[in-house]
Design an enzyme around this catalytic site. Structure first.
Site, mmCIF file in Angstrom:
data_model
loop_
_atom_site.group_PDB
_atom_site.id
_atom_site.type_symbol
_atom_site.label_atom_id
_atom_site.label_comp_id
_atom_site.label_asym_id
_atom_site.label_seq_id
_atom_site.Cartn_x
_atom_site.Cartn_y
_atom_site.Cartn_z
ATOM 1 N N GLY A 59 -8.883 8.511 -2.306
ATOM 2 C CA GLY A 59 -8.061 7.671 -1.240
ATOM 3 C C GLY A 59 -9.720 7.032 -0.454
ATOM 4 N N GLY A 61 -8.945 4.175 0.609
ATOM 5 C CA GLY A 61 -8.896 3.209 2.186
ATOM 6 C C GLY A 61 -9.139 3.707 3.296
ATOM 7 N N LEU A 62 -8.743 3.236 4.725
ATOM 8 C CA LEU A 62 -9.143 3.244 6.260
ATOM 9 C C LEU A 62 -9.496 4.899 6.033
ATOM 10 C CD1 LEU A 62 -7.842 0.068 7.878
ATOM 11 C CD2 LEU A 62 -10.357 1.117 7.697
ATOM 12 N N ALA A 63 -8.151 5.552 5.883
ATOM 13 C CA ALA A 63 -8.042 6.935 6.256
ATOM 14 C C ALA A 63 -9.493 8.061 4.647
ATOM 15 C CB ALA A 63 -6.911 7.362 5.953
ATOM 16 N N GLY A 64 -8.915 7.630 4.140
ATOM 17 C CA GLY A 64 -10.512 8.161 3.128
ATOM 18 C C GLY A 64 -11.709 8.434 3.402
ATOM 19 N N ARG A 349 9.783 -3.025 15.758
ATOM 20 C CA ARG A 349 9.943 -3.662 14.263
ATOM 21 C C ARG A 349 11.170 -3.122 13.680
ATOM 22 N NH1 ARG A 349 4.041 -2.709 11.500
ATOM 23 N NH2 ARG A 349 3.321 -4.077 12.075
ATOM 24 N N HIS A 420 7.741 -1.847 4.038
ATOM 25 C CA HIS A 420 6.703 -2.237 4.023
ATOM 26 C C HIS A 420 5.917 -1.181 4.779
ATOM 27 C CE1 HIS A 420 3.357 -3.951 6.513
ATOM 28 N NE2 HIS A 420 3.600 -3.004 7.584
ATOM 29 N N GLU A 444 -1.537 7.030 5.829
ATOM 30 C CA GLU A 444 -0.199 6.634 6.234
ATOM 31 C C GLU A 444 -0.055 7.991 4.377
ATOM 32 O OE1 GLU A 444 0.793 2.613 4.918
ATOM 33 O OE2 GLU A 444 2.695 3.360 4.015
ATOM 34 N N LEU A 460 -3.258 1.330 11.109
ATOM 35 C CA LEU A 460 -4.826 1.464 11.388
ATOM 36 C C LEU A 460 -5.169 2.338 12.766
ATOM 37 C CD1 LEU A 460 -5.127 -2.546 10.829
ATOM 38 C CD2 LEU A 460 -4.910 -0.754 8.919
HETATM 39 C C1 LIG Z 1 0.577 -6.087 4.684
HETATM 40 C C2 LIG Z 1 0.248 -5.201 5.132
HETATM 41 C C3 LIG Z 1 -0.160 -5.549 6.498
HETATM 42 C C4 LIG Z 1 -0.412 -4.890 7.585
HETATM 43 N N1 LIG Z 1 -0.913 -4.734 9.036
HETATM 44 C C5 LIG Z 1 -0.978 -4.016 8.905
HETATM 45 C C6 LIG Z 1 -1.917 -4.546 10.763
HETATM 46 O O1 LIG Z 1 -2.491 -5.539 10.995
HETATM 47 N N2 LIG Z 1 -2.155 -3.239 11.328
HETATM 48 C C7 LIG Z 1 -1.967 -1.706 10.960
HETATM 49 O O2 LIG Z 1 -1.768 -0.920 11.647
HETATM 50 N N3 LIG Z 1 -1.289 -1.601 10.339
HETATM 51 C C8 LIG Z 1 -0.879 -2.514 9.145
HETATM 52 N N4 LIG Z 1 -0.412 -2.182 7.344
HETATM 53 C C9 LIG Z 1 -0.627 -0.648 7.624
HETATM 54 C C10 LIG Z 1 -1.474 -0.822 7.201
HETATM 55 O O3 LIG Z 1 -2.235 -1.173 6.308
HETATM 56 C C11 LIG Z 1 -1.567 1.349 5.631
HETATM 57 O O4 LIG Z 1 -0.888 1.764 6.505
HETATM 58 C C12 LIG Z 1 -2.881 1.157 5.701
HETATM 59 O O5 LIG Z 1 -3.772 0.576 5.661
HETATM 60 C C13 LIG Z 1 -3.116 2.920 4.521
HETATM 61 O O6 LIG Z 1 -4.393 3.646 5.300
HETATM 62 P P1 LIG Z 1 -4.726 4.489 4.358
HETATM 63 O O7 LIG Z 1 -5.813 4.949 4.331
HETATM 64 O O8 LIG Z 1 -3.436 5.616 4.831
HETATM 65 O O9 LIG Z 1 -4.120 4.350 2.732
HETATM 66 P P2 LIG Z 1 -4.612 2.938 1.168
HETATM 67 O O10 LIG Z 1 -5.084 1.810 2.514
HETATM 68 O O11 LIG Z 1 -3.326 2.893 1.181
HETATM 69 O O12 LIG Z 1 -5.256 3.736 0.473
HETATM 70 C C14 LIG Z 1 -4.879 4.384 -0.765
HETATM 71 C C15 LIG Z 1 -5.991 4.969 -0.932
HETATM 72 O O13 LIG Z 1 -5.782 5.801 -1.570
HETATM 73 C C16 LIG Z 1 -5.930 5.609 -3.843
HETATM 74 N N5 LIG Z 1 -5.034 6.732 -4.581
HETATM 75 C C17 LIG Z 1 -3.870 6.967 -4.052
HETATM 76 N N6 LIG Z 1 -3.397 6.834 -4.667
HETATM 77 C C18 LIG Z 1 -4.310 7.467 -6.182
HETATM 78 C C19 LIG Z 1 -3.852 8.701 -6.984
HETATM 79 N N7 LIG Z 1 -3.146 9.376 -7.552
HETATM 80 N N8 LIG Z 1 -5.590 9.224 -7.385
HETATM 81 C C20 LIG Z 1 -6.926 8.248 -6.832
HETATM 82 N N9 LIG Z 1 -6.075 7.989 -6.000
HETATM 83 C C21 LIG Z 1 -5.474 7.228 -5.564
HETATM 84 C C22 LIG Z 1 -6.050 4.155 -3.678
HETATM 85 O O14 LIG Z 1 -7.087 4.286 -4.382
HETATM 86 C C23 LIG Z 1 -6.852 4.211 -2.272
HETATM 87 O O15 LIG Z 1 -8.216 4.006 -2.151
HETATM 88 C C24 LIG Z 1 -0.437 -3.219 6.858
HETATM 89 C C25 LIG Z 1 0.897 -2.793 5.815
HETATM 90 C C26 LIG Z 1 1.482 -3.966 4.933
HETATM 91 C C27 LIG Z 1 1.047 -3.725 3.325
#
Ligand SMILES: Cc1cc2nc3c(=O)[nH]c(=O)nc-3n(C[C@H](O)[C@H](O)[C@H](O)COP(=O)(O)OP(=O)(O)OC[C@H]3O[C@@H](n4cnc5c(N)ncnc54)[C@H](O)[C@@H]3O)c2cc1C
Length: 656
Positions: A59, A61-64, A349, A420, A444, A460
């Site tokens: 992953g 995303g922000l967490a990874g 929400r 969402h 997440e 975030l």
């Molecule tokens: C439209 C929208 C707007 C939002 N706005 C806000 C906001 O304003 N403020 C806020 O706090 N939150 C907001 N959120 C929520 C927030 O964006 C997410 O909860 C957060 O970004 C999740 O981050 P993450 O790093 O956990 O996962 P993600 O950003 O979902 O990243 C997941 C990563 O895992 C990888 N991955 C997944 N499965 C696999 C696999 N099997 N093999 C290899 N790689 C994999 C993907 O490639 C990706 O790199 C919003 C959500 C949406 C849908």
């Protein structure tokens, strides 16, 4: 283990109850000292030894990305994986509205304690106090970190960082970068990640999908990934594995999540022993563009920030079909302002979504099918002027106009709730370690901080808290015992995981049935939305479980996946993800069925107050439900983690 009998689908019980669990890492003592205490208690790894330790992070995303950059900088040898063609395309890029921090720059009464309190209350008293307090403390560092990276947060005329408000709070603590906060934060994390790539501490593998976890000798030791371009199946090994793979809202088919979001990584880990916590807690966001037809595969969020200035209303009478601009104030029902005068349009929400559903159920909804309410900026434009509204929300207004063909500066937007975010996820302790030693889960993908309802702008905050600050201070405690005995593909656990991946791919490609993967996904999503969506009932959930089982059996006998493994094959990718969604969906419904109370995003129609609000049952349900995989065809095992509140009084939530 005692067997529980619910008169349900197969009536003769649907799960078994296991031993309760405890968070063994949670420190005791005054809440404000607990994080410092844990950080000090966690063993360290000296810089020379860090170079000998390997970390896999799935992953970006922000967490990874934040975790990979930070652990790389600390000197560990990191391998990072994502299925997109660049880490920058992770779903986090979609986040619009902002990120919370208890900086109190507005001098409006904010504090770490208030952010903690708001978040525990917002989560309907179903999250851990220690975790949430830590989140509020760390929120201060996140903003400083991101500003130092150059993230262009919005600033006031005088140059100070600007703030706005999100639902469920009465202060302004949300930092933002127009409607693109996630993108800007992700660029910051990506820069930090790329710096480590250049420094040689991080190796990034894009277009690689994790399809199995390798658990050897009781520890998570690696992953099996598929190269999505060539189809090659590769094992990768490490001393510790981190999953930062995002949420599973796409189990509903229609959601605001990116199309690729899925549950495969966490579900595969669940099948290997990681407990799945509170899977039924789903967030339905109140301000999304309503569904407009059968062809749709995605829903669009209109950011919650719009509720700072937009007013939500429906006509007082369901018969009133006038152009909204011709309906005078006296004939409008600003129902959130009426029912919840203290918080008005900025209620959390879950509350705003249910209120929208209620007015639509009463026949007062607007737009096609009556499934919509107005979000109106006419007053804001009068008060602030169009230019000021454009500066604050311009890109969101443009997006709405492009999708609907209507000009929101002229006519009110139409919005309706949509799936969402998922508060449920893999169970983790205070250190973010799952029930499998050596498997950590961040962002997440874990269940940790939001209880039964997440407040806006806090995902975030959690993702970056986990990646920049929490994990880097806890994972060392585990790695201090490493490096662990080296293993390779010949280890029985690795060979088994590789066989499992190959076997599934062969099976999916060989069925050669008559239905597309998407048609199954869509049907599954409808079952979930109808019975495990905004309102859940005992009968509906039983029906859903039996329908999911039937549909799953049909999927495995009649799905048609064209093409081969040894090529770019999106049908194959989707088929694997939908197969996992089926199993998750059943567990979500079981979790929702067993939790016979309403709390946050989980509204059981049988458990409501006289005025239709969610009615919790703290005597029987003040716990985390952590589910253990019960084997194929077996029953899931429920482990309860009691939630203890020493600082916040448990009471009926009120935003009136
Ligand atoms: C439209 C929208 C707007 C939002 N706005 C806000 C906001 O304003 N403020 C806020 O706090 N939150 C907001 N959120 C929520 C927030 O964006 C997410 O909860 C957060 O970004 C999740 O981050 P993450 O790093 O956990 O996962 P993600 O950003 O979902 O990243 C997941 C990563 O895992 C990888 N991955 C997944 N499965 C696999 C696999 N099997 N093999 C290899 N790689 C994999 C993907 O490639 C990706 O790199 C919003 C959500 C949406 C849908």
């Amino acid at each position: 283990m005692s067997e529980i009998n619910i008169d349900s689908v197969d009536a003769d019980s649907i799960f078994v109850e296991g031993e309760p669990i405890q968070d063994q890492k949670a420190p005791e003592g005054p809440i404000q000292d607990r994080w410092d205490k844990r950080k000090f208690g966690a063993r360290l790894v000296n810089p020379a030894n860090r170079r000998k330790l390997r970390v896999i992070i799935v992953g970006t995303g922000l967490a990874g990305a934040s975790a990979a950059a930070t652990l790389g900088e600390a000197g560990y040898e990191v391998k990072s994986f994502c299925y997109q063609d660049s880490p920058r395309r992770a779903h986090s890029i979609a986040a619009q509205g902002g990120i919370n921090a208890a900086k109190n720059y507005r001098n409006d009464g904010d504090s770490v304690y208030r952010l903690f309190y708001d978040t525990v209350k917002g989560g309907d008293f179903r999250s851990r106090e220690s975790n949430v307090y830590r989140l509020a403390q760390v929120s201060l560092q996140i903003i400083d970190q991101c500003v130092a990276q150059g993230v262009p947060f919005a600033r006031e005329y005088g140059g100070l960082l600007d703030n706005r408000s999100f639902g469920g709070v009465q202060v302004s603590r949300t930092f933002y970068a127009r409607g693109q906060t996630g993108q800007q934060l992700l660029l910051g994390a990506y820069q930090a990640l790329e710096r480590q790539v250049a420094a040689g501490t991080v190796e990034v593998h894009t277009r690689h999908e994790m399809l199995e976890l390798i658990v050897a000798d009781g520890r998570a030791r690696g992953v099996v990934v598929r190269d999505m371009v060539t189809g090659e199946i590769e094992p990768h090994f490490a001393d510790v594995v981190v999953l930062a793979t995002g949420g599973y809202g796409n189990v509903f088919y229609l959601s605001t999540n990116a199309m690729g979001c899925n549950v495969t990584a966490t579900w595969r880990a669940h099948r290997k022993g990681a407990y799945f916590a509170n899977p039924c807690y789903t967030q339905i966001h109140p301000t999304c563009i309503p569904v407009s037809g059968d062809y749709q595969s995605k829903l669009t969020l209109m950011s919650e920030s719009l509720r700072n200035d937009g007013r939500i209303w429906v006509p007082k009478s369901g018969e009133d079909k006038r152009d909204p601009r011709e309906i005078p104030d006296a004939d409008r029902d600003y129902y959130l302002e009426r029912i919840y005068p203290s918080f008005g349009n900025l209620v959390p929400r879950d509350i705003a979504s249910r209120a929208a559903k209620n007015v639509c159920d009463e026949g007062r909804g607007v737009g096609p099918g009556g499934l919509g309410v107005y979000l109106d900026f006419a007053d804001a434009i009068k008060r602030m002027g169009r230019k000021a509204v454009e500066a604050k929300y311009g890109n969101l207004f443009d997006m709405y106009a492009q999708i609907t063909g209507e000009d929101p500066y002229q006519v009110p937007m139409r919005i309706y709730p949509a799936v969402h975010y998922t508060m449920g996820g893999l169970w983790v302790d205070y250190d973010l370690q799952s029930s499998i030693p050596g498997l950590y889960v961040t962002g997440e993908a874990n269940f940790s901080d939001h209880g039964a309802n997440r407040l806006g702008a806090s995902a975030l905050m959690q993702g970056l808290a986990d990646g920049y600050f929490v994990l880097p201070s806890t994972i060392n405690d585990y790695l201090a015992d490493g490096p662990f005995e080296s293993i390779d593909a010949s280890h029985p656990a690795a060979a088994e995981a590789i066989d499992q991946v190959n076997g599934r791919i062969e099976k999916l490609l060989s069925i050669n049935g008559s239905r597309t993967v998407d048609s199954f996904h869509k049907e599954l999503g409808k079952i979930m939305w109808d019975y495990c969506g905004m309102e859940r009932t005992e009968d509906g959930l039983r029906k859903a479980i039996s329908e999911i089982r039937e549909l799953k059996a049909e999927f495995w006998s009649d799905v048609r996946v064209l093409g081969a493994n040894e090529e770019l094959n999106q049908a194959l990718e989707r088929a694997g993800r939908v197969a996992d969604f089926f199993e998750l969906a059943e567990l979500m419904c079981i979790d929702a069925l067993v939790r016979r109370e309403s709390c946050g995003g989980h509204f059981r129609a049988e458990s409501q107050t006289e005025d239709g609000e969610a009615l919790r049952d703290d005597t029987d349900f003040a716990h985390v439900s952590a589910w253990e995989f019960g084997g194929d065809g077996g029953k899931p095992v429920l482990h309860k983690e009691p939630l203890v509140y020493d600082y916040v009084e448990l009471k009926q939530r009120s935003y009136k």
